[in-house]
Write a protein that holds these residues in place. Structure first.
Motif, mmCIF file in Angstrom:
data_model
loop_
_atom_site.group_PDB
_atom_site.id
_atom_site.type_symbol
_atom_site.label_atom_id
_atom_site.label_comp_id
_atom_site.label_asym_id
_atom_site.label_seq_id
_atom_site.Cartn_x
_atom_site.Cartn_y
_atom_site.Cartn_z
ATOM 1 N N LEU A 1 22.445 27.082 33.699
ATOM 2 C CA LEU A 1 21.904 28.332 33.179
ATOM 3 C C LEU A 1 22.825 28.794 32.053
ATOM 4 N N PRO A 2 22.397 28.719 30.797
ATOM 5 C CA PRO A 2 23.262 29.167 29.699
ATOM 6 C C PRO A 2 23.247 30.687 29.596
ATOM 7 N N VAL A 3 24.387 31.303 29.858
ATOM 8 C CA VAL A 3 24.453 32.762 29.862
ATOM 9 C C VAL A 3 25.897 33.199 29.662
ATOM 10 N N PRO A 4 26.155 34.194 28.811
ATOM 11 C CA PRO A 4 27.522 34.707 28.690
ATOM 12 C C PRO A 4 27.998 35.278 30.027
ATOM 13 N N PHE A 5 29.265 35.126 30.308
ATOM 14 C CA PHE A 5 29.797 35.496 31.616
ATOM 15 C C PHE A 5 29.485 36.951 31.957
ATOM 16 N N HIS A 6 29.628 37.862 31.006
ATOM 17 C CA HIS A 6 29.447 39.278 31.337
ATOM 18 C C HIS A 6 27.989 39.617 31.657
ATOM 19 N N GLN A 7 27.054 38.719 31.284
ATOM 20 C CA GLN A 7 25.640 38.957 31.572
ATOM 21 C C GLN A 7 25.169 38.309 32.872
ATOM 22 N N ILE A 8 26.028 37.532 33.531
ATOM 23 C CA ILE A 8 25.605 36.837 34.749
ATOM 24 C C ILE A 8 25.156 37.803 35.844
ATOM 25 N N HIS B 1 32.215 44.533 33.565
ATOM 26 C CA HIS B 1 33.194 45.461 32.996
ATOM 27 C C HIS B 1 34.267 44.688 32.222
ATOM 28 N N VAL B 2 34.900 43.750 32.877
ATOM 29 C CA VAL B 2 36.041 43.054 32.267
ATOM 30 C C VAL B 2 35.641 42.314 31.005
ATOM 31 N N ASN B 3 34.486 41.665 31.003
ATOM 32 C CA ASN B 3 34.101 40.813 29.884
ATOM 33 C C ASN B 3 33.158 41.460 28.882
ATOM 34 N N ALA B 4 32.763 42.691 29.113
ATOM 35 C CA ALA B 4 31.885 43.341 28.146
ATOM 36 C C ALA B 4 32.644 43.555 26.833
ATOM 37 N N HIS C 1 16.199 18.248 47.819
ATOM 38 C CA HIS C 1 15.853 19.172 48.905
ATOM 39 C C HIS C 1 16.258 20.623 48.631
ATOM 40 N N ILE C 2 17.237 20.811 47.745
ATOM 41 C CA ILE C 2 17.613 22.169 47.344
ATOM 42 C C ILE C 2 17.957 22.121 45.860
ATOM 43 N N ARG C 3 17.339 22.978 45.117
ATOM 44 C CA ARG C 3 17.574 23.006 43.675
ATOM 45 C C ARG C 3 18.925 23.647 43.408
ATOM 46 N N ARG C 4 19.758 22.994 42.601
ATOM 47 C CA ARG C 4 21.092 23.515 42.290
ATOM 48 C C ARG C 4 21.164 23.901 40.817
ATOM 49 N N VAL C 5 21.635 25.099 40.557
ATOM 50 C CA VAL C 5 21.767 25.607 39.191
ATOM 51 C C VAL C 5 23.203 26.070 38.996
ATOM 52 N N SER C 6 23.858 25.509 37.995
ATOM 53 C CA SER C 6 25.243 25.850 37.698
ATOM 54 C C SER C 6 25.305 26.937 36.639
ATOM 55 N N LEU C 7 26.201 27.878 36.843
ATOM 56 C CA LEU C 7 26.468 28.915 35.851
ATOM 57 C C LEU C 7 27.599 28.502 34.920
ATOM 58 N N PHE C 8 28.319 27.457 35.303
ATOM 59 C CA PHE C 8 29.403 26.885 34.484
ATOM 60 C C PHE C 8 29.858 25.626 35.211
ATOM 61 N N THR D 1 28.821 28.137 28.966
ATOM 62 C CA THR D 1 29.056 29.193 27.973
ATOM 63 C C THR D 1 30.280 30.013 28.343
ATOM 64 N N GLY D 2 30.376 30.401 29.615
ATOM 65 C CA GLY D 2 31.531 31.150 30.082
ATOM 66 C C GLY D 2 31.732 32.451 29.342
ATOM 67 N N GLY D 3 32.981 32.871 29.274
ATOM 68 C CA GLY D 3 33.304 34.153 28.654
ATOM 69 C C GLY D 3 33.916 34.045 27.278
ATOM 70 N N GLN D 4 33.856 32.841 26.673
ATOM 71 C CA GLN D 4 34.513 32.675 25.382
ATOM 72 C C GLN D 4 34.004 33.656 24.335
ATOM 73 N N LEU D 5 32.683 33.716 24.168
ATOM 74 C CA LEU D 5 32.131 34.592 23.131
ATOM 75 C C LEU D 5 32.343 36.058 23.478
ATOM 76 N N ASP D 6 32.352 36.396 24.777
ATOM 77 C CA ASP D 6 32.653 37.768 25.186
ATOM 78 C C ASP D 6 33.976 38.221 24.581
ATOM 79 N N PHE D 7 35.000 37.380 24.728
ATOM 80 C CA PHE D 7 36.334 37.766 24.264
ATOM 81 C C PHE D 7 36.530 37.537 22.773
ATOM 82 N N VAL D 8 35.825 36.569 22.196
ATOM 83 C CA VAL D 8 35.860 36.413 20.739
ATOM 84 C C VAL D 8 35.405 37.714 20.070
ATOM 85 N N ARG D 9 34.300 38.256 20.562
ATOM 86 C CA ARG D 9 33.767 39.479 19.966
ATOM 87 C C ARG D 9 34.586 40.710 20.350
ATOM 88 N N GLY D 10 34.981 40.789 21.619
ATOM 89 C CA GLY D 10 35.734 41.953 22.072
ATOM 90 C C GLY D 10 37.097 42.061 21.435
#
Length: 438
Positions: free
Chosen positions: A108-115, A302-305, A78-85, A343-352
């Motif tokens: 939804l696979p997406v880096p945290f800073h792009q959500i 800002h925080v995760n860029a 009855h309601i579509r549910r989409v998880s960001l994590f 996906t979360g913010g792991q790659l955000d902080f790996v790169r940053g």
């Protein structure tokens, strides 16, 4: 109209508030602690009654105490549910539905800073429901524990329905919304979800001790979720002048602030402030957050860029993974044939962190899983690549650490086999030869 009059005019019951949400709405709920329980329950009632159709609900780390009603398996048609994590609730529902015909929670696979951009630009979310602190004298509500993507959605012109909870701490930083921007508000006093720290074992402590040796006084910390980051915090009590720039503010990091280990005096970005984008933990953490000028919440874009993270010298990030392959690629989100987290913010902080002057990115894991029967260092990943081999810096297990930078594939494989559990090293050696890494 005065601030108080605006507040009164927009105040209503949860049922009336969710009745403002039209058919076909694209709704996002506040992350984790800020998932609003009264609004969620009324939304579930409206969906069950057939009064809200063709709607989508986006959520991230939804706690069962607040979200079980609207994320109940029987509402999936009855309601579509989409998880960001995915969190525990999504994992439990998916396990319950395995083999059935009811729809799973989508991811939804997406880096945290792009959500925030994904929600406002690509998806076009039109409604935000979230928990906020009581209004201050100037008409502002604080987003409290969860600024993350909520601030961008609140400022996008979306319908903003807030649940005002006296238990939600008033947090400083770029995390305020004004009553004039609120569509409707609902007063509801409820204890915030308590997320206890996971118990630590000897393996966690061993990994924490190894990582602590890599932390210089004056370093700036990001810690992920779990027992290993908590063990790192416990092992840092002898350090000084540490700083915090992290997506998650956890009880382990708060303990470092309270002990004087963290004073943010050496930070090169936001000096003097512990910066985070969301917080979750126990009641003492929420009390520590309330009206504390030494802490600042900022939006996740800002925080995760990575380019923002890199402005902190000596940035050190610590995150966990589920699998590492022999080339250094990490799967941190998929286990036993199912989506486990995101996906979360792991790659955000790996790169940053790696881009920071003197920075280090650390990914940690136990050498084995399933009571020692499975190696976490594997020839090939069983799931998606969360952190590519080209980005991985330092891998840590209880048997030591391996720096991936500057190493060929053969050198990486040998270094990772050396920190794998001894029971699996011969098999990994054979697998490396089969992969033609040696």
């Amino acid at each position: 109209m005065t601030i108080d009059n605006l507040y009164t005019a927009k105040s209503m019951t949860a049922d009336r508030a969710v009745a403002l949400i039209p058919h076909g709405a694209k709704i996002v709920a506040g992350l984790a602690v800020s998932f609003p329980p009264a609004l969620a329950a009324s939304l579930a009632d409206r969906v069950r009654a057939g009064a809200l159709g063709d709607a989508i609900l986006y959520a991230m780390l939804a706690p069962a105490a607040s979200a079980a009603a609207i994320l109940a398996p029987d509402l999936g048609d009855h309601i579509r549910r989409v998880s960001l994590f995915h969190g525990g609730l999504e994992r439990a529902n998916d396990a319950l539905l395995a083999g059935g015909t009811a729809p799973f929670t989508e991811l939804l696979p997406v880096p945290f800073h792009q959500i925030p951009r994904a929600l406002t630009e690509h998806i076009g979310v039109d409604t935000l429901i979230t928990t906020v602190s009581p209004m201050d004298a100037n008409g502002y509500f604080s987003l409290g524990t969860d600024t993350d993507y909520a601030l961008a959605v609140a400022r996008s012109g979306a319908r903003l329905i807030v649940e005002v909870n006296p238990a939600m701490p008033y947090v400083h930083g770029d995390c305020l919304v004004h009553v004039s921007d609120v569509t409707a508000l609902v007063e509801h006093h409820a204890l915030l979800p308590q997320i206890p720290s996971l118990p630590r074992n000897a393996t966690d402590e061993a990994i924490g001790a190894i990582i602590a040796t890599m932390v210089e006084d004056g370093a700036c910390l990001q810690m992920g979720i779990g027992a290993v980051p908590d063990a790192v915090c416990a092992a840092l009590m002898g350090h000084r002048r540490l700083g915090i720039h992290t997506e998650l503010l956890s009880p382990g990091l708060v303990s470092l602030i309270q002990a004087g280990v963290v004073d943010n005096s050496a930070k090169t970005l936001h000096p003097g402030k512990s910066v985070f984008t969301f917080a979750m933990g126990d009641q003492p953490l929420y009390e520590f957050l309330h009206d504390n000028p030494a802490l600042e919440a900022h939006p996740v874009e800002h925080v995760n860029a990575p380019h923002i993270i890199a402005q902190n010298d000596r940035m050190l990030s610590v995150n966990a993974t589920l699998q590492v392959d022999l080339s250094g690629a990490c799967n941190s989100e998929y286990m036993n044939g199912r989506q486990y987290s995101g996906t979360g913010g792991q790659l955000d902080f790996v790169r940053g962190a790696y881009a920071s002057k003197g920075g280090r990115s650390i990914i940690a894991c136990h050498s084995t899983a399933a009571k020692g029967s499975v190696s976490r260092i594997v020839p090939w990943l069983d799931g998606p690549v969360t952190t590519p081999r080209t980005d991985t810096h330092i891998i840590v297990t209880e048997f030591g650490w391996a720096d991936m930078k500057g190493k060929s594939l053969a050198e990486r494989a040998r270094a990772l086999i050396a920190i794998a559990h001894p029971a699996f090293r011969d098999d990994l050696e054979r697998a490396a030869r089969e992969r033609r890494l040696f």
